[in-house]
Design a protein around this motif. Structure first.
Motif, PDB file in Angstrom:
ATOM      1  N   TYR A 162       0.835  -1.196   0.000  1.00 54.36           N
ATOM      2  CA  TYR A 162       0.000   0.000   0.000  1.00 54.36           C
ATOM      3  C   TYR A 162       0.876   1.254   0.000  1.00 54.36           C
ATOM      4  CZ  TYR A 162      -3.831   3.155   0.884  1.00 54.36           C
ATOM      5  OH  TYR A 162      -4.748   4.166   0.759  1.00 54.36           O
ATOM      6  N   CYS A 163       1.911   1.251   0.807  1.00 55.06           N
ATOM      7  CA  CYS A 163       2.828   2.394   0.873  1.00 55.06           C
ATOM      8  C   CYS A 163       3.453   2.664  -0.497  1.00 55.06           C
ATOM      9  CB  CYS A 163       3.906   2.128   1.921  1.00 55.06           C
ATOM     10  SG  CYS A 163       5.091   3.469   2.134  1.00 55.06           S
ATOM     11  N   SER A 164       3.921   1.626  -1.140  1.00 53.78           N
ATOM     12  CA  SER A 164       4.532   1.791  -2.460  1.00 53.78           C
ATOM     13  C   SER A 164       3.518   2.296  -3.480  1.00 53.78           C
ATOM     14  CB  SER A 164       5.119   0.466  -2.943  1.00 53.78           C
ATOM     15  OG  SER A 164       6.140   0.043  -2.099  1.00 53.78           O
ATOM     16  N   CYS A 165       2.336   1.769  -3.413  1.00 50.85           N
ATOM     17  CA  CYS A 165       1.293   2.178  -4.349  1.00 50.85           C
ATOM     18  C   CYS A 165       0.906   3.644  -4.143  1.00 50.85           C
ATOM     19  CB  CYS A 165       0.075   1.271  -4.182  1.00 50.85           C
ATOM     20  SG  CYS A 165      -1.331   1.701  -5.208  1.00 50.85           S
ATOM     21  N   TYR A 166       0.693   4.019  -2.897  1.00 52.98           N
ATOM     22  CA  TYR A 166       0.180   5.357  -2.593  1.00 52.98           C
ATOM     23  C   TYR A 166       1.242   6.448  -2.715  1.00 52.98           C
ATOM     24  CZ  TYR A 166      -2.588   8.940  -0.293  1.00 52.98           C
ATOM     25  OH  TYR A 166      -3.272  10.100  -0.018  1.00 52.98           O
ATOM     26  N   PHE A 167       2.421   6.219  -2.144  1.00 55.44           N
ATOM     27  CA  PHE A 167       3.433   7.273  -2.124  1.00 55.44           C
ATOM     28  C   PHE A 167       4.376   7.231  -3.326  1.00 55.44           C
ATOM     29  CE2 PHE A 167       2.497   6.844   2.512  1.00 55.44           C
ATOM     30  CZ  PHE A 167       1.932   8.095   2.670  1.00 55.44           C
ATOM     31  N   VAL A 168       4.712   6.060  -3.824  1.00 55.58           N
ATOM     32  CA  VAL A 168       5.649   5.972  -4.943  1.00 55.58           C
ATOM     33  C   VAL A 168       4.915   6.111  -6.277  1.00 55.58           C
ATOM     34  CG1 VAL A 168       7.392   4.548  -6.083  1.00 55.58           C
ATOM     35  CG2 VAL A 168       7.253   4.566  -3.600  1.00 55.58           C
ATOM     36  N   MET A 169       3.883   5.284  -6.471  1.00 57.58           N
ATOM     37  CA  MET A 169       3.145   5.324  -7.742  1.00 57.58           C
ATOM     38  C   MET A 169       2.078   6.412  -7.752  1.00 57.58           C
ATOM     39  SD  MET A 169       2.941   1.280  -8.772  1.00 57.58           S
ATOM     40  CE  MET A 169       1.646   0.885  -7.653  1.00 57.58           C
ATOM     41  N   GLN A 170       1.760   6.974  -6.590  1.00 57.60           N
ATOM     42  CA  GLN A 170       0.810   8.072  -6.413  1.00 57.60           C
ATOM     43  C   GLN A 170      -0.566   7.765  -6.992  1.00 57.60           C
ATOM     44  OE1 GLN A 170       2.936  11.435  -8.014  1.00 57.60           O
ATOM     45  NE2 GLN A 170       4.172  11.633  -6.152  1.00 57.60           N
ATOM     46  N   LEU A 171      -1.080   6.574  -6.669  1.00 51.01           N
ATOM     47  CA  LEU A 171      -2.427   6.195  -7.072  1.00 51.01           C
ATOM     48  C   LEU A 171      -3.403   6.559  -5.952  1.00 51.01           C
ATOM     49  CD1 LEU A 171      -1.670   2.710  -8.662  1.00 51.01           C
ATOM     50  CD2 LEU A 171      -1.998   4.891  -9.829  1.00 51.01           C
ATOM     51  N   SER A 172      -4.684   6.432  -6.226  1.00 49.70           N
ATOM     52  CA  SER A 172      -5.700   6.799  -5.230  1.00 49.70           C
ATOM     53  C   SER A 172      -5.752   5.762  -4.112  1.00 49.70           C
ATOM     54  CB  SER A 172      -7.072   6.901  -5.899  1.00 49.70           C
ATOM     55  OG  SER A 172      -7.541   5.619  -6.244  1.00 49.70           O
ATOM     56  N   THR A 194       0.170   1.940   8.707  1.00 48.13           N
ATOM     57  CA  THR A 194       0.176   0.944   9.778  1.00 48.13           C
ATOM     58  C   THR A 194      -1.005   0.007   9.557  1.00 48.13           C
ATOM     59  OG1 THR A 194       1.161   2.535  11.306  1.00 48.13           O
ATOM     60  CG2 THR A 194       0.109   0.590  12.267  1.00 48.13           C
ATOM     61  N   VAL A 195      -0.703  -1.292   9.562  1.00 47.07           N
ATOM     62  CA  VAL A 195      -1.727  -2.304   9.292  1.00 47.07           C
ATOM     63  C   VAL A 195      -1.674  -3.378  10.373  1.00 47.07           C
ATOM     64  CG1 VAL A 195      -2.489  -4.079   7.672  1.00 47.07           C
ATOM     65  CG2 VAL A 195      -1.615  -1.919   6.806  1.00 47.07           C
ATOM     66  N   LYS A 196      -2.863  -3.816  10.817  1.00 47.78           N
ATOM     67  CA  LYS A 196      -2.949  -4.921  11.766  1.00 47.78           C
ATOM     68  C   LYS A 196      -3.730  -6.044  11.104  1.00 47.78           C
ATOM     69  CE  LYS A 196      -4.314  -6.179  16.417  1.00 47.78           C
ATOM     70  NZ  LYS A 196      -4.903  -5.714  17.668  1.00 47.78           N
ATOM     71  N   GLY A 197      -3.135  -7.226  11.109  1.00 47.04           N
ATOM     72  CA  GLY A 197      -3.790  -8.396  10.551  1.00 47.04           C
ATOM     73  C   GLY A 197      -3.334  -9.640  11.281  1.00 47.04           C
ATOM     74  N   LEU A 198      -4.267 -10.518  11.610  1.00 51.36           N
ATOM     75  CA  LEU A 198      -3.992 -11.745  12.360  1.00 51.36           C
ATOM     76  C   LEU A 198      -3.256 -11.464  13.673  1.00 51.36           C
ATOM     77  CD1 LEU A 198      -3.007 -14.237   9.536  1.00 51.36           C
ATOM     78  CD2 LEU A 198      -5.207 -13.991  10.666  1.00 51.36           C
ATOM     79  N   GLY A 199      -3.586 -10.336  14.305  1.00 48.81           N
ATOM     80  CA  GLY A 199      -3.015 -10.006  15.607  1.00 48.81           C
ATOM     81  C   GLY A 199      -1.631  -9.377  15.570  1.00 48.81           C
ATOM     82  N   ARG A 200      -1.070  -9.185  14.404  1.00 44.66           N
ATOM     83  CA  ARG A 200       0.262  -8.572  14.278  1.00 44.66           C
ATOM     84  C   ARG A 200       0.140  -7.210  13.613  1.00 44.66           C
ATOM     85  NH1 ARG A 200       4.053 -13.054  14.335  1.00 44.66           N
ATOM     86  NH2 ARG A 200       3.093 -14.473  15.819  1.00 44.66           N
ATOM     87  N   THR A 201       0.913  -6.240  14.086  1.00 44.29           N
ATOM     88  CA  THR A 201       0.892  -4.895  13.535  1.00 44.29           C
ATOM     89  C   THR A 201       2.243  -4.579  12.918  1.00 44.29           C
ATOM     90  OG1 THR A 201      -0.665  -4.206  15.248  1.00 44.29           O
ATOM     91  CG2 THR A 201       0.490  -2.461  14.073  1.00 44.29           C
ATOM     92  N   ASN A 202       2.217  -4.042  11.690  1.00 43.32           N
ATOM     93  CA  ASN A 202       3.437  -3.638  10.999  1.00 43.32           C
ATOM     94  C   ASN A 202       3.239  -2.267  10.380  1.00 43.32           C
ATOM     95  OD1 ASN A 202       5.442  -5.820  11.147  1.00 43.32           O
ATOM     96  ND2 ASN A 202       3.811  -7.022  10.221  1.00 43.32           N
ATOM     97  N   THR A 203       4.331  -1.531  10.275  1.00 37.61           N
ATOM     98  CA  THR A 203       4.310  -0.188   9.710  1.00 37.61           C
ATOM     99  C   THR A 203       5.327  -0.089   8.583  1.00 37.61           C
ATOM    100  OG1 THR A 203       3.699   0.745  11.858  1.00 37.61           O
ATOM    101  CG2 THR A 203       4.622   2.264  10.241  1.00 37.61           C
ATOM    102  N   ALA A 204       4.903   0.531   7.487  1.00 37.62           N
ATOM    103  CA  ALA A 204       5.798   0.822   6.372  1.00 37.62           C
ATOM    104  C   ALA A 204       5.907   2.331   6.251  1.00 37.62           C
ATOM    105  CB  ALA A 204       5.271   0.219   5.075  1.00 37.62           C
ATOM    106  N   LYS A 205       7.115   2.820   6.013  1.00 37.27           N
ATOM    107  CA  LYS A 205       7.361   4.259   5.924  1.00 37.27           C
ATOM    108  C   LYS A 205       7.988   4.591   4.580  1.00 37.27           C
ATOM    109  CE  LYS A 205       9.276   8.046   8.611  1.00 37.27           C
ATOM    110  NZ  LYS A 205       8.162   8.908   8.351  1.00 37.27           N
ATOM    111  N   TYR A 206       7.526   5.665   3.984  1.00 39.34           N
ATOM    112  CA  TYR A 206       8.049   6.127   2.710  1.00 39.34           C
ATOM    113  C   TYR A 206       9.394   6.822   2.937  1.00 39.34           C
ATOM    114  CZ  TYR A 206       8.356   8.909  -1.575  1.00 39.34           C
ATOM    115  OH  TYR A 206       8.778   9.490  -2.747  1.00 39.34           O
ATOM    116  N   LEU A 207      10.418   6.409   2.199  1.00 41.33           N
ATOM    117  CA  LEU A 207      11.742   7.018   2.312  1.00 41.33           C
ATOM    118  C   LEU A 207      11.937   8.103   1.268  1.00 41.33           C
ATOM    119  CD1 LEU A 207      13.917   3.829   2.931  1.00 41.33           C
ATOM    120  CD2 LEU A 207      13.053   5.469   4.610  1.00 41.33           C
ATOM    121  N   SER A 208      11.845   7.731   0.009  1.00 40.03           N
ATOM    122  CA  SER A 208      12.005   8.681  -1.086  1.00 40.03           C
ATOM    123  C   SER A 208      11.508   8.026  -2.366  1.00 40.03           C
ATOM    124  CB  SER A 208      13.476   9.082  -1.243  1.00 40.03           C
ATOM    125  OG  SER A 208      14.238   7.975  -1.697  1.00 40.03           O
ATOM    126  N   LYS A 209      11.433   8.801  -3.421  1.00 38.50           N
ATOM    127  CA  LYS A 209      11.001   8.259  -4.723  1.00 38.50           C
ATOM    128  C   LYS A 209      11.985   7.195  -5.200  1.00 38.50           C
ATOM    129  CE  LYS A 209       8.026   9.249  -8.139  1.00 38.50           C
ATOM    130  NZ  LYS A 209       6.612   9.023  -8.027  1.00 38.50           N
TER     131      LYS A 209
END
Length: 103
Positions: free
Chosen positions: A42-52, A79-94
């Motif tokens: 989702y992070c790559s799609c939203y921030f890198v590819m700049q899709l909706s 930040t996403v929670k699934g099956l009881g685990r939470t993970n966060t992805a952060k945008y670094l740069s293009k």
């Protein structure tokens, strides 16, 4: 006949139990895969590819549903929670895209 079926089912159960114990390391890491994959894709799609947002939810969707989703546009993180685990992805740069954040 009933005895044969119960013996076969018992052997199958023991085989599955042995297999699960043998592969426990891989089986125990599965729940983390769901939230980490969704957040990074989702992070790559939203921030890198700049899709909706809708396009990115469709892009990152999996067969196993997620339970929580948080888009932080200010810090450029997901930040996403699934099956009881939470993970966060952060945008670094293009150039470098997104990375999973370890706590």
């Amino acid at each position: 006949m009933k005895r044969k079926i119960s013996v076969i089912l018992s052997l199958l159960f023991l085989f599955i139990l042995f297999w699960a114990q043998w592969n426990w390391k891989h089986l125990s890491s599965f729940p983390s895969i769901i939230s980490s994959f969704y957040s990074k894709e989702y992070c790559s799609c939203y921030f890198v590819m700049q899709l909706s947002e809708d396009q990115c939810h469709d892009f990152a969707r999996q067969w196993v549903p997620i339970s929580e989703f948080k888009l932080d546009k200010e810090n450029m993180s997901i930040t996403v929670k699934g099956l009881g685990r939470t993970n966060t992805a952060k945008y670094l740069s293009k150039e470098y895209g997104c990375t999973l954040v370890t706590d």
